[in-house]
Design a protein around this motif. Structure first.
Motif, PDB file in Angstrom:
ATOM      1  N   SER A   1     -39.903  46.010 -15.622  1.00 31.06           N
ATOM      2  CA  SER A   1     -40.717  45.682 -14.441  1.00 31.06           C
ATOM      3  C   SER A   1     -40.352  46.550 -13.240  1.00 31.06           C
ATOM      4  CB  SER A   1     -40.523  44.205 -14.082  1.00 31.06           C
ATOM      5  OG  SER A   1     -39.139  43.922 -13.862  1.00 31.06           O
ATOM      6  N   TYR A   2     -39.946  47.807 -13.507  1.00 35.40           N
ATOM      7  CA  TYR A   2     -39.437  48.638 -12.414  1.00 35.40           C
ATOM      8  C   TYR A   2     -40.469  48.873 -11.312  1.00 35.40           C
ATOM      9  CZ  TYR A   2     -41.779  52.684 -14.603  1.00 35.40           C
ATOM     10  OH  TYR A   2     -42.695  53.553 -15.130  1.00 35.40           O
ATOM     11  N   VAL A   3     -41.755  48.941 -11.649  1.00 38.05           N
ATOM     12  CA  VAL A   3     -42.770  49.189 -10.629  1.00 38.05           C
ATOM     13  C   VAL A   3     -42.821  48.028  -9.636  1.00 38.05           C
ATOM     14  CG1 VAL A   3     -45.223  49.495 -10.160  1.00 38.05           C
ATOM     15  CG2 VAL A   3     -44.168  50.702 -12.080  1.00 38.05           C
ATOM     16  N   SER A   4     -42.884  46.817 -10.170  1.00 43.01           N
ATOM     17  CA  SER A   4     -42.936  45.658  -9.269  1.00 43.01           C
ATOM     18  C   SER A   4     -41.606  45.454  -8.562  1.00 43.01           C
ATOM     19  CB  SER A   4     -43.322  44.400 -10.059  1.00 43.01           C
ATOM     20  OG  SER A   4     -42.368  44.119 -11.065  1.00 43.01           O
ATOM     21  N   ASN A   5     -40.503  45.755  -9.243  1.00 40.81           N
ATOM     22  CA  ASN A   5     -39.189  45.627  -8.607  1.00 40.81           C
ATOM     23  C   ASN A   5     -39.060  46.589  -7.432  1.00 40.81           C
ATOM     24  OD1 ASN A   5     -38.678  43.820 -10.608  1.00 40.81           O
ATOM     25  ND2 ASN A   5     -36.899  44.888 -11.467  1.00 40.81           N
ATOM     26  N   LEU A   6     -39.503  47.837  -7.658  1.00 42.43           N
ATOM     27  CA  LEU A   6     -39.451  48.824  -6.583  1.00 42.43           C
ATOM     28  C   LEU A   6     -40.296  48.357  -5.412  1.00 42.43           C
ATOM     29  CD1 LEU A   6     -38.746  51.566  -5.341  1.00 42.43           C
ATOM     30  CD2 LEU A   6     -40.637  52.566  -6.660  1.00 42.43           C
ATOM     31  N   HIS A   7     -41.491  47.858  -5.703  1.00 42.50           N
ATOM     32  CA  HIS A   7     -42.370  47.379  -4.627  1.00 42.50           C
ATOM     33  C   HIS A   7     -41.711  46.227  -3.869  1.00 42.50           C
ATOM     34  CE1 HIS A   7     -46.124  46.770  -2.488  1.00 42.50           C
ATOM     35  NE2 HIS A   7     -45.994  45.461  -2.718  1.00 42.50           N
ATOM     36  N   THR A   8     -40.972  45.382  -4.581  1.00 41.52           N
ATOM     37  CA  THR A   8     -40.272  44.268  -3.932  1.00 41.52           C
ATOM     38  C   THR A   8     -39.228  44.786  -2.945  1.00 41.52           C
ATOM     39  OG1 THR A   8     -40.596  42.781  -5.796  1.00 41.52           O
ATOM     40  CG2 THR A   8     -38.760  42.283  -4.318  1.00 41.52           C
ATOM     41  N   TYR A   9     -38.463  45.791  -3.366  1.00 43.76           N
ATOM     42  CA  TYR A   9     -37.423  46.332  -2.480  1.00 43.76           C
ATOM     43  C   TYR A   9     -38.043  47.044  -1.276  1.00 43.76           C
ATOM     44  CZ  TYR A   9     -34.040  45.175  -6.093  1.00 43.76           C
ATOM     45  OH  TYR A   9     -33.255  44.494  -6.988  1.00 43.76           O
ATOM     46  N   VAL A  10     -39.130  47.773  -1.507  1.00 46.27           N
ATOM     47  CA  VAL A  10     -39.829  48.408  -0.388  1.00 46.27           C
ATOM     48  C   VAL A  10     -40.328  47.340   0.583  1.00 46.27           C
ATOM     49  CG1 VAL A  10     -41.886  49.726   0.268  1.00 46.27           C
ATOM     50  CG2 VAL A  10     -40.470  50.498  -1.654  1.00 46.27           C
ATOM     51  N   SER A  11     -40.875  46.263   0.044  1.00 49.14           N
ATOM     52  CA  SER A  11     -41.385  45.181   0.895  1.00 49.14           C
ATOM     53  C   SER A  11     -40.268  44.554   1.722  1.00 49.14           C
ATOM     54  CB  SER A  11     -42.057  44.110   0.037  1.00 49.14           C
ATOM     55  OG  SER A  11     -43.212  44.635  -0.596  1.00 49.14           O
ATOM     56  N   ARG A  12     -39.086  44.428   1.141  1.00 50.51           N
ATOM     57  CA  ARG A  12     -37.961  43.862   1.885  1.00 50.51           C
ATOM     58  C   ARG A  12     -37.590  44.746   3.074  1.00 50.51           C
ATOM     59  NH1 ARG A  12     -33.934  41.829  -3.023  1.00 50.51           N
ATOM     60  NH2 ARG A  12     -35.349  40.220  -3.856  1.00 50.51           N
ATOM     61  N   LEU A  13     -37.640  46.055   2.876  1.00 49.44           N
ATOM     62  CA  LEU A  13     -37.372  46.956   3.990  1.00 49.44           C
ATOM     63  C   LEU A  13     -38.488  46.890   5.025  1.00 49.44           C
ATOM     64  CD1 LEU A  13     -35.993  50.089   2.064  1.00 49.44           C
ATOM     65  CD2 LEU A  13     -34.678  48.427   3.391  1.00 49.44           C
ATOM     66  N   ARG A  14     -39.711  46.834   4.564  1.00 45.14           N
ATOM     67  CA  ARG A  14     -40.848  46.712   5.488  1.00 45.14           C
ATOM     68  C   ARG A  14     -40.760  45.431   6.310  1.00 45.14           C
ATOM     69  NH1 ARG A  14     -45.592  48.258   1.181  1.00 45.14           N
ATOM     70  NH2 ARG A  14     -45.835  50.476   1.682  1.00 45.14           N
ATOM     71  N   ASP A  15     -40.341  44.346   5.661  1.00 45.12           N
ATOM     72  CA  ASP A  15     -40.236  43.071   6.364  1.00 45.12           C
ATOM     73  C   ASP A  15     -39.242  43.135   7.515  1.00 45.12           C
ATOM     74  OD1 ASP A  15     -42.085  41.977   4.671  1.00 45.12           O
ATOM     75  OD2 ASP A  15     -40.613  40.971   3.375  1.00 45.12           O
ATOM     76  N   ARG A  16     -38.332  44.089   7.460  1.00 49.00           N
ATOM     77  CA  ARG A  16     -37.371  44.280   8.541  1.00 49.00           C
ATOM     78  C   ARG A  16     -37.908  45.225   9.616  1.00 49.00           C
ATOM     79  NH1 ARG A  16     -34.753  42.875   4.013  1.00 49.00           N
ATOM     80  NH2 ARG A  16     -32.648  41.971   4.088  1.00 49.00           N
ATOM     81  N   GLY A  17     -39.163  45.669   9.432  1.00 40.78           N
ATOM     82  CA  GLY A  17     -39.789  46.548  10.407  1.00 40.78           C
ATOM     83  C   GLY A  17     -39.604  48.017  10.150  1.00 40.78           C
ATOM     84  N   ILE A  18     -39.046  48.374   8.985  1.00 41.96           N
ATOM     85  CA  ILE A  18     -38.803  49.782   8.660  1.00 41.96           C
ATOM     86  C   ILE A  18     -40.109  50.416   8.182  1.00 41.96           C
ATOM     87  CG2 ILE A  18     -37.523  51.342   7.139  1.00 41.96           C
ATOM     88  CD1 ILE A  18     -35.238  49.283   7.202  1.00 41.96           C
ATOM     89  N   PRO A  19     -40.536  51.511   8.818  1.00 39.31           N
ATOM     90  CA  PRO A  19     -41.890  52.062   8.600  1.00 39.31           C
ATOM     91  C   PRO A  19     -42.036  52.871   7.318  1.00 39.31           C
ATOM     92  CG  PRO A  19     -40.718  53.426  10.165  1.00 39.31           C
ATOM     93  CD  PRO A  19     -39.800  52.279   9.846  1.00 39.31           C
ATOM     94  N   ILE A  20     -42.219  52.183   6.205  1.00 35.98           N
ATOM     95  CA  ILE A  20     -42.394  52.834   4.903  1.00 35.98           C
ATOM     96  C   ILE A  20     -43.858  52.683   4.483  1.00 35.98           C
ATOM     97  CG2 ILE A  20     -41.703  52.864   2.483  1.00 35.98           C
ATOM     98  CD1 ILE A  20     -39.060  51.584   3.349  1.00 35.98           C
ATOM     99  N   GLU A  21     -44.433  53.780   4.004  1.00 38.52           N
ATOM    100  CA  GLU A  21     -45.828  53.750   3.578  1.00 38.52           C
ATOM    101  C   GLU A  21     -45.958  54.385   2.209  1.00 38.52           C
ATOM    102  OE1 GLU A  21     -47.814  55.910   6.621  1.00 38.52           O
ATOM    103  OE2 GLU A  21     -46.800  57.790   6.183  1.00 38.52           O
ATOM    104  N   GLN A  22     -46.977  53.971   1.462  1.00 34.59           N
ATOM    105  CA  GLN A  22     -47.290  54.602   0.191  1.00 34.59           C
ATOM    106  C   GLN A  22     -48.021  55.907   0.461  1.00 34.59           C
ATOM    107  OE1 GLN A  22     -49.291  51.164  -1.734  1.00 34.59           O
ATOM    108  NE2 GLN A  22     -47.916  51.596  -3.460  1.00 34.59           N
ATOM    109  N   ALA A  23     -47.648  56.927  -0.282  1.00 31.86           N
ATOM    110  CA  ALA A  23     -48.288  58.237  -0.075  1.00 31.86           C
ATOM    111  C   ALA A  23     -48.047  59.114  -1.289  1.00 31.86           C
ATOM    112  CB  ALA A  23     -47.719  58.910   1.178  1.00 31.86           C
ATOM    113  N   GLY A  24     -49.114  59.711  -1.791  1.00 29.29           N
ATOM    114  CA  GLY A  24     -49.001  60.744  -2.825  1.00 29.29           C
ATOM    115  C   GLY A  24     -48.208  60.358  -4.046  1.00 29.29           C
ATOM    116  N   GLY A  25     -48.385  59.155  -4.558  1.00 32.52           N
ATOM    117  CA  GLY A  25     -47.664  58.758  -5.760  1.00 32.52           C
ATOM    118  C   GLY A  25     -46.226  58.360  -5.508  1.00 32.52           C
TER     119      GLY A  25
END
Length: 248
Positions: A67-91
């Motif tokens: 489930s690495y895709v969903s796991n990665l998205h979960t970790y990205v979301s945790r950083l975003r929830d802290r206000g860290i400006p991460i966006e999806q781009a170019g794969g």
């Protein structure tokens, strides 16, 4: 639809232990090992897309979970929830920052400005920019030292830091600050006994303040280290400074 974090005013630091500091001085806590690893990979490639496959490799190596895709998205979301400006781009994902948001970006910007000033012969301005670049380093033990995926970056950056010190010292010597540099150069020569440029700079500074005999001692000590440890004689630059001091 691309999801982007609501950007907070953070100052990110990687030239030393990883820190994420809010505008009020408070620090964002990143527990465990995966969130810091993910964030440092993005910070070292700030304003550039980091492919998903690279981030998966950083987090799990050769054995990612199914489930690495969903796991990665979960970790990205945790950083975003802290206000860290991460966006999806170019794969992959990208963290978008201003130069002043990240010490690594500030370091590179100040180095570029310093080198531009030095090429123009404006050594006081060059020295100011290069010193500001070096001030970004809170510790030689940068956060990448604890992140195996950034080992090569850490080595490259440490080499660049030493080169910037040399360039800064050259600019300050050109400004007539030989006396102010003696202590720093003594430390650098002891710390990097095979670094001929530091030895040459120390010799020039000592000679400039009338300590010619000590300058010649630096040459002899450096030559001895080069011969004993590397089996080579000093290079042209160091020999040239030695000859200039010998000839008065």
């Amino acid at each position: 639809m691309t999801k982007t974090a609501v950007k907070e005013d953070f100052r990110f630091s990687v030239l030393g232990p990883l820190t994420v500091a809010a505008q009020d001085g408070s620090h964002v806590s990143l527990r465990g090992s995966l969130l810091p690893a993910l964030l440092t990979e993005l910070l070292f490639h700030a304003n550039r897309c980091v492919p998903t496959r690279r981030l998966v490799e950083v987090l799990w190596g050769d054995t990612p979970p199914k489930s690495y895709v969903s796991n990665l998205h979960t970790y990205v979301s945790r950083l975003r929830d802290r206000g860290i400006p991460i966006e999806q781009a170019g794969g992959g994902y990208r963290i978008s920052l201003d130069v002043t948001d990240l010490d690594l970006l500030t370091f590179h910007a100040e180095v570029d400005a310093g080198r531009h000033a030095a090429r123009a012969g404006d050594y006081p301005r060059a020295a100011r920019h290069l010193r500001r670049a070096l001030e970004q380093w809170r510790s030689p033990e940068m956060c990448a030292m604890d992140q195996p995926h950034l080992e090569l970056e850490a080595v490259r950056l440490e080499t660049e830091r030493i080169t910037v010190i040399e360039e800064c010292v050259d600019a300050e010597l050109a400004c007539g600050k030989a006396g102010e540099l003696l202590g720093e150069l003594d430390t650098l020569v002891r710390q990097y006994p095979l670094r001929e440029r530091f030895a040459a700079q120390s010799m020039r500074a000592l000679a400039a303040v009338g300590r010619r005999a000590e300058a010649l001692q630096v040459y002899q000590a450096t030559r001895r280290a080069l011969v004993d440890q590397l089996g080579i004689e000093p290079g042209r630059q160091l020999r040239h400074v030695h000859e200039m001091i010998l000839n008065g």
